[in-house]
Enzyme design. Structure first.
Site, PDB file in Angstrom:
ATOM      1  N   TRP A  91      43.960  36.136  44.994  1.00 55.69           N
ATOM      2  CA  TRP A  91      45.327  36.589  45.296  1.00 55.69           C
ATOM      3  C   TRP A  91      45.323  37.669  46.358  1.00 55.69           C
ATOM      4  O   TRP A  91      46.181  37.686  47.234  1.00 55.69           O
ATOM      5  CB  TRP A  91      46.039  37.050  44.023  1.00 55.69           C
ATOM      6  CG  TRP A  91      46.229  35.935  43.048  1.00 55.69           C
ATOM      7  CD1 TRP A  91      45.706  35.848  41.788  1.00 55.69           C
ATOM      8  CD2 TRP A  91      46.973  34.719  43.258  1.00 55.69           C
ATOM      9  NE1 TRP A  91      46.080  34.661  41.210  1.00 55.69           N
ATOM     10  CE2 TRP A  91      46.856  33.956  42.076  1.00 55.69           C
ATOM     11  CE3 TRP A  91      47.727  34.218  44.318  1.00 55.69           C
ATOM     12  CZ2 TRP A  91      47.469  32.700  41.935  1.00 55.69           C
ATOM     13  CZ3 TRP A  91      48.328  32.967  44.173  1.00 55.69           C
ATOM     14  CH2 TRP A  91      48.199  32.234  42.991  1.00 55.69           C
ATOM     15  N   ASP A 138      49.874  44.648  43.816  1.00 54.08           N
ATOM     16  CA  ASP A 138      50.308  43.443  43.106  1.00 54.08           C
ATOM     17  C   ASP A 138      49.854  43.595  41.656  1.00 54.08           C
ATOM     18  O   ASP A 138      48.652  43.589  41.367  1.00 54.08           O
ATOM     19  CB  ASP A 138      49.650  42.218  43.768  1.00 54.08           C
ATOM     20  CG  ASP A 138      49.901  40.919  43.008  1.00 54.08           C
ATOM     21  OD1 ASP A 138      50.548  40.934  41.950  1.00 54.08           O
ATOM     22  OD2 ASP A 138      49.432  39.865  43.500  1.00 54.08           O
ATOM     23  N   LYS A 144      53.579  35.888  34.445  1.00 47.73           N
ATOM     24  CA  LYS A 144      52.339  36.143  33.737  1.00 47.73           C
ATOM     25  C   LYS A 144      52.623  36.927  32.456  1.00 47.73           C
ATOM     26  O   LYS A 144      52.296  36.485  31.383  1.00 47.73           O
ATOM     27  CB  LYS A 144      51.354  36.920  34.622  1.00 47.73           C
ATOM     28  CG  LYS A 144      51.125  36.310  36.001  1.00 47.73           C
ATOM     29  CD  LYS A 144      50.328  35.010  35.945  1.00 47.73           C
ATOM     30  CE  LYS A 144      50.475  34.149  37.177  1.00 47.73           C
ATOM     31  NZ  LYS A 144      49.910  34.694  38.399  1.00 47.73           N
TER      32      LYS A 144
HETATM   33  C1  PLP Z   1      49.885  34.261  39.796  1.00 48.59           C
HETATM   34  C2  PLP Z   1      49.653  35.369  40.735  1.00 48.59           C
HETATM   35  C3  PLP Z   1      50.217  35.372  42.026  1.00 48.59           C
HETATM   36  C4  PLP Z   1      51.061  34.247  42.550  1.00 48.59           C
HETATM   37  O1  PLP Z   1      52.271  34.208  41.918  1.00 48.59           O
HETATM   38  P1  PLP Z   1      53.420  33.199  42.378  1.00 48.59           P
HETATM   39  O2  PLP Z   1      54.601  33.758  41.651  1.00 48.59           O
HETATM   40  O3  PLP Z   1      53.027  31.842  41.918  1.00 48.59           O
HETATM   41  O4  PLP Z   1      53.564  33.282  43.848  1.00 48.59           O
HETATM   42  C5  PLP Z   1      49.973  36.474  42.818  1.00 48.59           C
HETATM   43  N1  PLP Z   1      49.226  37.502  42.402  1.00 48.59           N
HETATM   44  C6  PLP Z   1      48.667  37.522  41.176  1.00 48.59           C
HETATM   45  C7  PLP Z   1      47.844  38.696  40.753  1.00 48.59           C
HETATM   46  C8  PLP Z   1      48.865  36.464  40.306  1.00 48.59           C
HETATM   47  O5  PLP Z   1      48.301  36.487  39.089  1.00 48.59           O
END
Ligand code: PLP
Length: 360
Positions: free
Chosen positions: A101, A171, A195
């Site tokens: 990511w 993030d 998540k």
């Molecule tokens: C799942 C995830 C993403 C991507 O998320 P989307 O909503 O599918 O774009 C980005 N960063 C992390 C840390 C993730 O776990």
């Protein structure tokens, strides 16, 4: 009705209390004769829902008044572009690469400017967090970027990098609301909600107010300017009403359990059960260095791909679902987010222990 223990990395398990409440309100939300999915986002009813969600999130995360809360679409992945579009004034940024990511975010930022790899743990399959106490921070950098909890590899920054005075952008998709966040340490702290918080389809970005300006990269679409969204209270266009509503319920659920400190203690207790088992197991082992382990995503292997596959299949039969590791790593991964009950982790460890006895 029978529910499984769902260890999916995302979309992931939601609190049963929240699902039940939403079910009860589905035909008639609080006497208005329709569900939240059917009402105008300009209605007073919906305005109350979004205002209350924001107020509860502010209370949970102790968000200072100098930060805006935005409910945006496009998932975490659209932020990979939106962040440089809004922040890369010098067209330079430093990225710490701790997994897929972070790498994707870095690649996207490279479209807009010079995205440096300030550090990386790719040399050992992202199984650790690099030392970030004295990084070669670019003097021109507009910000330093991290992915705080690495969903795929199961590592977590337990202390934040030394950004040498630069803005920190993080993030937190897979550790959002899993423990207290010190919002003031960040310029932007954001996460896709699917998540640890709500249904797929939304990202929550908490942004320091002074970063929200008209001074964005040329060509930035109107909808990609944080200012557009902030000025419109996240309703420049139709927002993801359903997601805001469910997230609001999850915020109340967390409050009812005692807030983020209580959540952290709960999560530590759950993770300890699984890691303690892995540390003494003669069949399974965790893949991450001990000091960088995530409380949310726990990857493990037997060392034998065939045995791993059998484990995943038999676990599924026992009501323990979605334990297959990410396709880039293999093995297993148990995601034990806020809504995974302690009993789920206990059931997993019991099953692993029996599987070990049969296969050693
Ligand atoms: C799942 C995830 C993403 C991507 O998320 P989307 O909503 O599918 O774009 C980005 N960063 C992390 C840390 C993730 O776990």
């Amino acid at each position: 009705m029978s529910r499984v223990y769902n260890f999916s990395a995302g979309p992931a398990v939601l609190p049963e209390e929240v699902l039940r409440e939403a079910a009860e309100e589905m035909m008639d939300y609080r006497g208005c004769g329709m569900s939240v999915m059917e009402m105008s986002h300009r209605s007073k009813m919906f305005q109350n829902i979004i205002d209350e969600a924001e107020a509860d999130l502010r209370e949970l995360m102790q968000i200072p008044d100098t930060y805006k809360v935005l409910f945006l679409q496009g998932g975490a992945s659209l932020q990979f572009a939106q962040i440089p579009m809004n922040l890369m004034k010098n067209r330079v940024a430093d990225y710490i690469i701790t997994g897929n990511w972070a790498k994707k975010a870095w690649q996207e930022a490279s479209i807009y400017g010079k995205a440096n790899k300030a550090a990386s743990s790719e040399d050992r399959t992202f199984s650790y967090i690099p030392d970030c106490s004295d990084l070669p921070i670019d003097p021109e950098a507009d910000y330093v970027y991290i992915c705080e909890n690495n969903t795929i590899y199961g590592t977590k920054f337990h202390s934040l990098p030394n950004t040498k005075g630069k803005l920190l952008v993080s993030d937190v998709s897979s550790c959002f609301l899993s423990e207290p966040h010190d919002v003031e340490k960040y310029g932007i702290i954001y996460g896709g909600v699917q998540k640890n918080v709500g249904p797929a389809g939304m990202v929550i970005a908490v942004i320091r107010e002074d970063l929200i300006t008209d001074d964005v990269l040329p060509g930035t679409p109107t909808m990609m300017k944080y200012k557009t969204q902030a000025d419109a209270g996240s309703m420049y266009n139709t927002p993801n009403c359903w997601d805001i509503y469910i997230c609001g319920k999850v915020f109340k659920w967390i409050q009812s359990l005692g807030g983020l400190q209580a959540m952290k203690e709960r999560n530590e207790k759950k993770a300890k059960i699984l890691y303690d088992f892995l540390d003494q197991s003669s069949l399974f082992r965790g893949t991450v260095v001990r000091e960088d382990r995530s409380l949310m995503n726990v990857p493990f292997v037997t060392g034998d791909a065939e045995l791993d596959a059998r484990f995943v299949a038999e676990a599924k039969k026992a009501g323990l679902e979605n334990l297959k590791g990410h396709r880039s790593v293999g093995g297993m991964r148990a995601s034990i987010y806020n809504a995974m009950p302690l009993e789920g982790v206990e059931a997993l460890v019991k099953f692993m222990s029996e599987f070990e006895k049969e296969n050693c």
